[in-house]
Design an enzyme around this catalytic site. Sequence first.
Site, PDB file in Angstrom:
ATOM      1  N   ASP A   1       0.884  -1.174   0.000  1.00  0.00           N
ATOM      2  CA  ASP A   1       0.000   0.000   0.000  1.00  0.00           C
ATOM      3  C   ASP A   1       0.919   1.221   0.000  1.00  0.00           C
ATOM      4  OD1 ASP A   1      -2.364   1.640   0.378  1.00  0.00           O
ATOM      5  OD2 ASP A   1      -1.847   1.822   2.477  1.00  0.00           O
ATOM      6  N   SER A   2       0.337   2.396  -0.212  1.00  0.00           N
ATOM      7  CA  SER A   2       1.126   3.634  -0.151  1.00  0.00           C
ATOM      8  C   SER A   2       1.662   3.875   1.258  1.00  0.00           C
ATOM      9  CB  SER A   2       0.256   4.815  -0.544  1.00  0.00           C
ATOM     10  OG  SER A   2      -0.771   4.972   0.413  1.00  0.00           O
TER      11      SER A   2
ATOM     12  N   TYR B   1      -0.735   8.238  -2.508  1.00  0.00           N
ATOM     13  CA  TYR B   1      -0.888   7.938  -3.940  1.00  0.00           C
ATOM     14  C   TYR B   1      -2.051   8.740  -4.529  1.00  0.00           C
ATOM     15  CZ  TYR B   1       2.100   3.666  -3.861  1.00  0.00           C
ATOM     16  OH  TYR B   1       3.129   2.771  -3.787  1.00  0.00           O
ATOM     17  N   GLY B   2      -3.038   9.034  -3.666  1.00  0.00           N
ATOM     18  CA  GLY B   2      -4.261   9.685  -4.135  1.00  0.00           C
ATOM     19  C   GLY B   2      -4.036  11.042  -4.802  1.00  0.00           C
TER      20      GLY B   2
ATOM     21  N   CYS C   1      -4.544  -1.505  -1.795  1.00  0.00           N
ATOM     22  CA  CYS C   1      -4.766  -0.068  -1.945  1.00  0.00           C
ATOM     23  C   CYS C   1      -5.744   0.132  -3.106  1.00  0.00           C
ATOM     24  CB  CYS C   1      -3.420   0.578  -2.258  1.00  0.00           C
ATOM     25  SG  CYS C   1      -3.521   2.318  -2.674  1.00  0.00           S
ATOM     26  N   ASN C   2      -6.847   0.789  -2.846  1.00  0.00           N
ATOM     27  CA  ASN C   2      -7.842   1.033  -3.905  1.00  0.00           C
ATOM     28  C   ASN C   2      -7.255   1.890  -5.018  1.00  0.00           C
ATOM     29  OD1 ASN C   2     -10.827   0.319  -2.671  1.00  0.00           O
ATOM     30  ND2 ASN C   2      -9.362   0.834  -1.093  1.00  0.00           N
ATOM     31  N   THR C   3      -6.476   2.907  -4.618  1.00  0.00           N
ATOM     32  CA  THR C   3      -5.912   3.850  -5.587  1.00  0.00           C
ATOM     33  C   THR C   3      -4.936   3.126  -6.520  1.00  0.00           C
ATOM     34  OG1 THR C   3      -6.035   5.457  -3.785  1.00  0.00           O
ATOM     35  CG2 THR C   3      -4.827   6.122  -5.747  1.00  0.00           C
TER      36      THR C   3
ATOM     37  N   GLU D   1      -1.935   8.287   8.932  1.00  0.00           N
ATOM     38  CA  GLU D   1      -0.496   7.985   8.940  1.00  0.00           C
ATOM     39  C   GLU D   1       0.178   8.571  10.189  1.00  0.00           C
ATOM     40  OE1 GLU D   1       1.740   6.378   6.724  1.00  0.00           O
ATOM     41  OE2 GLU D   1       0.043   5.543   5.632  1.00  0.00           O
TER      42      GLU D   1
ATOM     43  N   CYS E   1     -11.045   3.186   0.743  1.00  0.00           N
ATOM     44  CA  CYS E   1      -9.603   3.381   0.904  1.00  0.00           C
ATOM     45  C   CYS E   1      -9.194   2.522   2.087  1.00  0.00           C
ATOM     46  CB  CYS E   1      -9.302   4.852   1.180  1.00  0.00           C
ATOM     47  SG  CYS E   1      -7.609   5.172   1.735  1.00  0.00           S
ATOM     48  N   THR E   2      -8.086   1.790   1.950  1.00  0.00           N
ATOM     49  CA  THR E   2      -7.722   0.828   3.002  1.00  0.00           C
ATOM     50  C   THR E   2      -7.240   1.499   4.284  1.00  0.00           C
ATOM     51  OG1 THR E   2      -5.545   0.592   1.959  1.00  0.00           O
ATOM     52  CG2 THR E   2      -7.218  -1.059   1.416  1.00  0.00           C
ATOM     53  N   HIS E   3      -6.973   2.795   4.241  1.00  0.00           N
ATOM     54  CA  HIS E   3      -6.638   3.502   5.482  1.00  0.00           C
ATOM     55  C   HIS E   3      -7.883   3.698   6.371  1.00  0.00           C
ATOM     56  CE1 HIS E   3      -2.877   4.615   3.479  1.00  0.00           C
ATOM     57  NE2 HIS E   3      -2.437   5.098   4.624  1.00  0.00           N
TER      58      HIS E   3
HETATM   59  N1  DGL Z   1      -4.765   3.273   1.103  1.00  0.00           N
HETATM   60  C1  DGL Z   1      -4.939   3.780  -0.168  1.00  0.00           C
HETATM   61  C2  DGL Z   1      -6.236   3.372  -0.845  1.00  0.00           C
HETATM   62  O1  DGL Z   1      -6.796   2.357  -0.498  1.00  0.00           O
HETATM   63  C3  DGL Z   1      -4.412   5.055  -0.687  1.00  0.00           C
HETATM   64  C4  DGL Z   1      -4.145   6.206   0.129  1.00  0.00           C
HETATM   65  C5  DGL Z   1      -3.281   7.192  -0.610  1.00  0.00           C
HETATM   66  O2  DGL Z   1      -2.078   6.946  -0.643  1.00  0.00           O
HETATM   67  O3  DGL Z   1      -3.792   8.175  -1.131  1.00  0.00           O
HETATM   68  O4  DGL Z   1      -6.704   4.045  -1.733  1.00  0.00           O
END
Ligand code: DGL
Length: 267
Positions: free
Chosen positions: A11-12, A43-44, A74-76, A152, A184-186
């Site tokens: 993931d990011s 990453y977003g 990570c969805n992104t 984070e 988003c996995t966060h």
């Molecule tokens: N955890 C990430 C997701 O599921 C991305 C968060 C990011 O880096 O913007 O999209």
Amino acid sequence: MPNTKPIGIFDSGIGGLSVLRRIRELLPSENLIYIADSRHMPYGDKPREYVEKRCLDLTQFLLDQEAKAIVVACNTATAAAIATLRAMFAQPFIGIEPGVKPALALSKSKIVGVLATEKTLKSEKFETLIRRFSDEYRFVTQACKGLVQRIEQLDLDGPATRQLVQRYVSILLAQGADTIVLGCTHYPFVSALIEEIAGPEIPIVDTGAAVAKEVQRRLREVNLLSDTPSPGWEWFFTSGDLDKMRQEVDFLWRPGAQVLSLPAEIQ
Ligand code: DGL
């Protein structure tokens, strides 16, 4: 024969730990290597090509560690790169996308709210996903700028995080959403806060457990599940600050885990 080669997960940042948690619950004997690409987070906010290149580099590192399958937690990153990864490498890749489908059954108003990064919401993959159901359902979406960075910082319910969650959740509820998808996995790390703000009657959909099941299904399909009775290990890597990652893993996983820096050439 037991297959003890590791599963790679990335993931990011630390968001994918919410997926790793579910994989560990379902597959206790698998060995897991997790990468937080923290130097390049979020990453977003990055161009698609940038995220894709990071995914290729991280995948190559995981394959060098003999990963038997890779989870893009990570969805992104899934929206940006999974098609390329699958085209370039033979190993099974398991991605993640907002849990729109499970949300449909839960929504009475037929208005489903989705919280995600801007990049995920604007991706072709997401557009295609919601188009399949948009005759019957309305999707209201909200990009949660700044929330990944709060998580984070391990600020899971402080005033700044509360303020952001309050703002984003109210926008969805004001449009009639009666179900909220965590895209988003966060965000599962703040799901208690989202639930508190949205109220107990609003179901929150997280796809971590479904991803774990899919990992199990894919490994079984190619005969690569580990069936040893001994518990698996976890190794954590970061492209960012090592001490910070140790703190994050201590807090969100368990103290004393093996946490290392990625080699300089892929940082
Ligand atoms: N955890 C990430 C997701 O599921 C991305 C968060 C990011 O880096 O913007 O999209």
